[in-house]
Structures are given as C-alpha cells and as structure tokens.
Design a protein around this motif. Sequence first.
Motif, PDB file in Angstrom:
ATOM      1  N   ILE A  51       0.817  -1.063   0.472  1.00 29.96           N
ATOM      2  CA  ILE A  51       0.096   0.325  -0.130  1.00 29.96           C
ATOM      3  C   ILE A  51       1.109   1.311  -0.107  1.00 29.96           C
ATOM      4  O   ILE A  51       0.794   2.202   0.065  1.00 29.96           O
ATOM      5  CB  ILE A  51      -1.161   0.204   1.503  1.00 29.96           C
ATOM      6  CG1 ILE A  51       0.170   0.135   2.616  1.00 29.96           C
ATOM      7  CG2 ILE A  51      -1.680  -0.826   0.866  1.00 29.96           C
ATOM      8  CD1 ILE A  51      -0.845  -0.009   3.826  1.00 29.96           C
ATOM      9  N   GLU A  52       1.912   1.467  -0.025  1.00 29.52           N
ATOM     10  CA  GLU A  52       2.653   2.430   0.462  1.00 29.52           C
ATOM     11  C   GLU A  52       4.527   1.283   0.360  1.00 29.52           C
ATOM     12  O   GLU A  52       4.881   0.934   0.757  1.00 29.52           O
ATOM     13  CB  GLU A  52       2.890   3.322   1.330  1.00 29.52           C
ATOM     14  CG  GLU A  52       3.192   4.694   1.610  1.00 29.52           C
ATOM     15  CD  GLU A  52       3.135   5.522   2.826  1.00 29.52           C
ATOM     16  OE1 GLU A  52       4.561   5.968   2.802  1.00 29.52           O
ATOM     17  OE2 GLU A  52       2.498   5.334   2.828  1.00 29.52           O
ATOM     18  N   GLU A  54       8.609   3.290   0.283  1.00 32.04           N
ATOM     19  CA  GLU A  54       9.551   4.805   0.409  1.00 32.04           C
ATOM     20  C   GLU A  54      11.028   3.984   0.364  1.00 32.04           C
ATOM     21  O   GLU A  54      10.517   3.311   0.571  1.00 32.04           O
ATOM     22  CB  GLU A  54       8.603   5.967   1.287  1.00 32.04           C
ATOM     23  CG  GLU A  54       9.111   5.046   2.751  1.00 32.04           C
ATOM     24  CD  GLU A  54       8.828   6.042   3.784  1.00 32.04           C
ATOM     25  OE1 GLU A  54       9.157   5.874   4.668  1.00 32.04           O
ATOM     26  OE2 GLU A  54       7.780   7.149   3.660  1.00 32.04           O
ATOM     27  N   SER A  63      14.483  -0.475   0.537  1.00 31.58           N
ATOM     28  CA  SER A  63      13.118   0.263   0.248  1.00 31.58           C
ATOM     29  C   SER A  63      12.566   0.329   1.471  1.00 31.58           C
ATOM     30  O   SER A  63      11.967  -0.870   2.061  1.00 31.58           O
ATOM     31  CB  SER A  63      12.227   0.061  -1.158  1.00 31.58           C
ATOM     32  OG  SER A  63      13.119   0.460  -1.910  1.00 31.58           O
ATOM     33  N   CYS A  65       8.167  -0.371   3.118  1.00 30.58           N
ATOM     34  CA  CYS A  65       6.632  -0.924   2.075  1.00 30.58           C
ATOM     35  C   CYS A  65       6.248  -1.246   3.156  1.00 30.58           C
ATOM     36  O   CYS A  65       6.351  -1.837   4.144  1.00 30.58           O
ATOM     37  CB  CYS A  65       7.274  -1.961   1.924  1.00 30.58           C
ATOM     38  SG  CYS A  65       8.714  -2.277   0.045  1.00 30.58           S
ATOM     39  N   LYS A  66       4.862  -0.432   3.321  1.00 34.68           N
ATOM     40  CA  LYS A  66       3.544  -0.503   3.862  1.00 34.68           C
ATOM     41  C   LYS A  66       3.528  -1.636   3.497  1.00 34.68           C
ATOM     42  O   LYS A  66       2.305  -1.295   2.397  1.00 34.68           O
ATOM     43  CB  LYS A  66       3.276   0.341   4.280  1.00 34.68           C
ATOM     44  CG  LYS A  66       3.983   1.377   5.180  1.00 34.68           C
ATOM     45  CD  LYS A  66       2.573   2.368   5.643  1.00 34.68           C
ATOM     46  CE  LYS A  66       2.997   3.180   6.941  1.00 34.68           C
ATOM     47  NZ  LYS A  66       2.431   4.496   7.428  1.00 34.68           N
ATOM     48  N   VAL A  85       3.320  -0.449  -5.792  1.00 34.11           N
ATOM     49  CA  VAL A  85       2.297  -0.201  -4.581  1.00 34.11           C
ATOM     50  C   VAL A  85       1.115  -0.838  -5.660  1.00 34.11           C
ATOM     51  O   VAL A  85       0.875  -0.198  -7.136  1.00 34.11           O
ATOM     52  CB  VAL A  85       1.289   1.335  -4.558  1.00 34.11           C
ATOM     53  CG1 VAL A  85       0.420   1.659  -3.597  1.00 34.11           C
ATOM     54  CG2 VAL A  85       2.682   2.449  -3.596  1.00 34.11           C
TER      55      VAL A  85
END
Length: 811
Positions: A51-52, A54, A63, A65-66, A85
Amino acid sequence: MQAPIKWLKEYVEFSQTPEVLAEMLTMAGIPVEGISYLGQDIEKIVTGKIIEVEKHPNATKLSICKLDVGTEVLIIVTGANNIAVGNIVPVALVGAKLPSGLEIKASELRGVMSYGMLCSTAELNIDSKLLSAKEKEGIYILSEDTAVGVDIKEALGMDDVVLEFELTANRADCFSVIGLAREVAVLTGGTLKKPMIHLHETAEEKSVSLVKVSVEETSLCSRFAARVLQDVKVGPSPKWLKHRLQAVGMRSINNIVDVTNYVMLEMGQPMHAYDYNLVSKHSLTVRKAQAGEKITTLDGVKRELTSDMLVIADQVQAVGIAGVMGGLATEVTNNTQNVILEAASFNGVSIRRTSKALGLRSEASGRFERGVDTVNSIRALDRAAKLLEDMGACKVCPGIVDSYPNMVLPRQVSFIPQKVNDYLGTDISKGEMLNILRSLEFEIDTHSEGDKVVVNVPTWRNDVQYQPDICEEIARIYGYNKIPTTTPGGNILRGGQEYTQSIVDVIKTILTGAGLDEIISLSFTHPQVLDKLNIADDHVLHRAIRVLNPITDDFPILRTTLLGGVLEAIVRNLSKKNDDIKIYELGAVYLPEELPLHSLPKEPLLLCGALVGKRNELAWNQGKDNVDFYDAKGIVEVLLTGLGIHDYHVAAGDHMSLHPGKTAVFSRDGKVLATVGELHPKVADQFDIHRKVYIFEVDIEAVVDCVNLLAKYEPLPKFPAIQRDIAVVLPLAISAEQVKEAIITSGGPLLSDVRLFDVYVGEQVADGSKSLAFSLIYRDKMRTLTDEEIDVHYRNTIEHIEKTLAAKIRS
C-alpha cells in the motif's frame, strides 16, 4: 506419471491418507514410487498487498514498504526493485519458516525495524522450469485477483500432495488422472465421477466446412479427428489450471496450450492445437515424411526427417511430427484468432522409433508409445473445447471432422472361474470375480454358457487379451496378500550340462591354452558384410533372417557366419595399434530353412579364429617371425588331438573368403570338420586390412560327433625304434598328404609314424617339381627290430611311391 490428491478427489471421494492410498495402489500393481508434499517446510507465509513504498532514509538500495496482510499492516524493509504500490506479493511473517531452513525474525535494518520479508520464487522453492523469465526475477508478483491475507500454499495451489507413479508399460490406461481415479475407486469402494461434457457450440459455421482431415498411412494411424474454435482469445490460463499443471511439473504457456496439456493428463489423450489461419488450405493429412524433409519443431530446433517417420502435413509442408511434437510454423500465439484442435491415435512402435531416431521425447510420445484409447479421442476433443468455452476463450464450431479408417471394438475374453482359482490357488466365488470385473468397467456378456464367462474388455485396457490377464485383474483387486502361500509341486530333476556344452568348454580350454583370446560379437550383422566376405548373392549364407525391430540400421539381419564379426574385431584392434592378434569366437549362426520364416531357424554352433602379426610376444629370446598358414593349421591339429580325433584327412580345398591355393580342409568320413587358410586379398581389401590374416573355421556339430575324450592307455615302448628318412621329388600338384598316405599304405605293420620334415623348391629341383622329405619310424612292441627286416618294408615303400606318384627318390 504424477497425480495430485486434490485432482483425484474431483473424480472419486476417498478418506485414506496419501501413504495408505499409495500402499493400496502399489499392492494392486500400480506402484507409487514417492509422495511429495508441495508446501512442505513453508510456514506463516501469506499474501500481502503493498500500500506504500518509500526510499530508506539511510540506504540508497533499500526501500520501506507498508503491506496489508489481512489482519494487520506491516513495515518491511526490502532491497527488491521490481515492486510497486498495489502489487500482491508473498510475505513471510515474523516466525515464518522457509524451505531453506531460514526463520524470519523482526530486525533493524539501518535504523528502521522490519517485521517480515518479501519472498521470491527461489525462496519458496518453486521449480524455475515452471516459471516465466519475469517470474524468476526479484520478488514474486502474484496476480491482481489474489486474495489478501491468504496462506501462500493455498494461493499458489501448494496445499496439495502429489503421488509419483512408476508405471509399467502395459498399463497405458493409468497414464491419466481419470485412469488412476478409476483404480482408486475400485480399491476404496468409491464411485468414479467422470467430467460432464455439454458443449453449446455457439459458432455459426460447421467444422466440416472449415477443415479437412485425412489419413494416408492407415496402418500407422487408426483415427484422426479435429474440432474448430473461432474468435479465440489467447491469454493466461486461470489460476486453478496453472496450479494444476505446476503441481505435476508442467509450465503454463497460454490457455489454449494449457488446456490441451490438461486434457492429456486428465484423460490420457495427447492433443495439439494449430493456428487455423496458418494451415495451408485448412487441410491436415497424416502421411510419411519425404526423404530429407525438414521441420522446425516447437522447441525451435530444425530437424531432418526420414521416409519412415510419420508426420502431419498441410497442403504445403509438414506441420508436426506425428505423436511427438508440433511444428513452429503453425504454433498458437497471441495473434491467433482461430484454432484447429486435433486428437489422434498413432501406432506406438512407429512413434517410439521416430522419437528415438530424433532424440526427442515428449509427454505425448510417451503415451502414444504405450498406446492410447482410440475410442476416447472424440471425448477428449469435446472436453478441451468445453473447458475453453467455459473460460470464454472461444466459440466452438458445431461438429467434429473425423477420419476413422480402423474402427476399434471392445475385445472379448473368456475364462472359467474354476480355472482362475486353480491358477491362483484361491477359492474366490464366481460372483465375487464378476463384481471385481464390473468394478473395472468390464462388461459381462449375456451369451456366456455353462462354466465359461465371456467379458467385453474396455477399449482402454489393451493389455488384457487372455485368461491369465483376467486372473491378474482378479488377483490384484482381490488382494495378493489374501492369496495363501503354497509350496509348488512337481518332480525335482537334477540339473546338468548337456554333452555339446561340455565339449564346448573343453574346446575353449584348449584354445586358451594355445594362446588365443575369446571374443563375443553381436548376433546381428549387415548384408554388406556378406558382400565384403566375397559370398555370392545366390549362396545360402545370403539367405539371412531380417530383424523386425533392429537395434540400429547397421544390424538389420541375423548372422549366417562368424567370420564377419571376427574380421571386424581385427579391424578395431589394428586401428588401436594392437598389431598382434590371436582370437576366436564360438557361437551360433542362424540358418532359415526358407524365407519368410514358417518355423524356427537352425542354430548350428561354429568356431572361427584368426591370427595376425608376430608369432611370439616381443622378447630378447624370442624370434620375430610372423604367423603363417601352419600356425593356424597347427591350432586346428592341436584342437582335434585334444578332443581325441586322430583319423582325419587334410587336403587342399576352397573357401569363398580364403586365398585359393592357400586353403586346407580337415575331413573325416566325407564330413568337413574344419577349414584353414589365408584370408583372400579381395576380402582383406574390403575390410581395409593391409596384413596377412590366417583364418580357421570349425563345425562344432561335426566335431562333437567324432570326439573321444576317453583316450586308450598305452604303455611306454620297451624296445627301440628304427628310423628311415626318404626324400622324393615329384610334381607340385601332388600334396604331401598323398605321399604320406602312400607311405602308410605300403609301409607294412611295423610302421608306427610318418612325419614330413622338409619341403624344398629351388635350383637343385626341376621346374614344376618339389622335394619332400619324410621320417619313417618302425617299431615292434614285443622285440627289437633288425635293419634287414626293415629294409624290406622300406624298399616296398620306395617302389610304391615311384610307381603310383611318378616320384623320384632323391639321394
């Protein structure tokens, strides 16, 4: 053959564990070699949606990650660069275990806590052969419709158990999941549920107006049928289909190809799909390949075919190697709009030869080699069309185009229940036998009379042909473990070796003692070898038996002489710089009474030996002379003497493979025992041998009739012998054997031995003549002889030779 448990359960319900089921099948003659748990050693790995994403503040290659994993949102640090995403990926939660043994823990990566790991296909232990190039790289990106928070084993179809079978070639029916399910149903008492097939056939044009099929080689193809699919949408297969193929080790390609593979695995009927628009004149024919014809197969390899190979061709070219692999020219691609689906039944022997010759094996060829159910071809076409129709991948044209030159009907086999019990040593009732056969889908014929029962064997059971086959079916389903153990009855006979074989052993011992090495060559040969041996075309040795299924094209006939194999062994040795050779072979040749064969051929035993090179091994105290005619002749004499054969005659003779004038024949009572001679120069040239080769051939059967191994004992002589030498000059045409016989005839009762010790041709002898010198031994066992009484016999011998052989005594 592999069969997933979930797939089997679609056709028959059973409660047995995989291990118990495997044991039941193995005991029923369907051996299970292994059990594979697909998701073994995978724990706490679920599907998660990104979902995310960055960048990591403290690491350029990482990176953050969510991910939504269904029950919570996790923060996971990863080095993968192929994620975005919205992707759904495998997520190993804290505490997860991977097949490699790695256990996932929460950890800090450059100042950021990570609560799990994103997984690649390698980390999930998925076979790379089952994946596309894209799926092998980086994190495994799952399809968009994959549910979130689901156990990865369920999402990838890895929550299954696969039975691995090692089937015998006669059980072709079990090379399909339905065939195995039928066996499971019989053993577990379940009911076999075959797939329901009801096609809508929504296309407007009929198949018969769109495509033509024909069979030229009706002896090699009993049926060839096709369906036409229109408005085809080529694309990825549904997940269930992908997972099912991957479970049995097969890679998903596209929905059309996958369905043909699925039906082949499900029903045992190989199929092929052609791009309709790429088939010339929309016509397919089963024919023999033209000599030198070439085809590029689906694996991208260009192959040259021979005239005995079966192909499927359109009006221009071959578009597939029948039963083995399709051609690249008509491959189904993403641009395909219409498809010809084809199912056929080919001759297994033809497919096996083609596959072997090309070095190309496939799932299809393996099934055709064992035999497919010809009757099942139409149902298989319908099943494939139904699956694609249900997927919305095509419109099915009404009807099937079917060329069926050799109709197959169920075979009838009769048996008597009591004889089955006698054969098995059981007491199974007739009713139980019939129930077993009915459960296997054998139909009981109502015309059975008396004790005899007639059954109609299903067309998929080509292995059941006689009453013993019925006994096997009853025994394996009844249970081998239920058959009582009994001691076989019968007369016990003492084993022994037959007389001829005992003589053969003596012969081998004598030849080995004479310094020869035994060789064993193939019983097969080529007609060209007989030509090389200078054997006339109309000679009986050219009447050879042809092998129906030769191991290679170099050995199409059974040998009629041992000489070819012996000479080929010499050629191989000389090519390896082994220049001094003394070898022999003792074996059978195959002589038919007539061709074609109506009875078994004669298989006489023959002995053939050859000498080449130095007489003795290279050593400082040995001569360097080469072997000659007399070495080969001496070996035969040693052999005959060792077998107790003495009263034989040696004379000049002829042999088509030996040098004229340098050939001798050993005979007794008019029967030829052996032939000795120098290899004919023409034969030597044909075999590319540039040395003198000396050959001996012995007829073992003729020799065995003369053998006397029980030698008569004679005491050593007590009285001295008297020796006389005689040298005679006579024409070259008169042989030493003739002179020896004349000496024996005229020598009287006291002559005990005659030996030739000198042969001379030269200046002191007239042209066209030769000088032979013999040693004559006279002896009496009871007294000492005097010169006077020997002189009488000696003069008689001289007079006899001069009179009968026109010889002159040489002083």
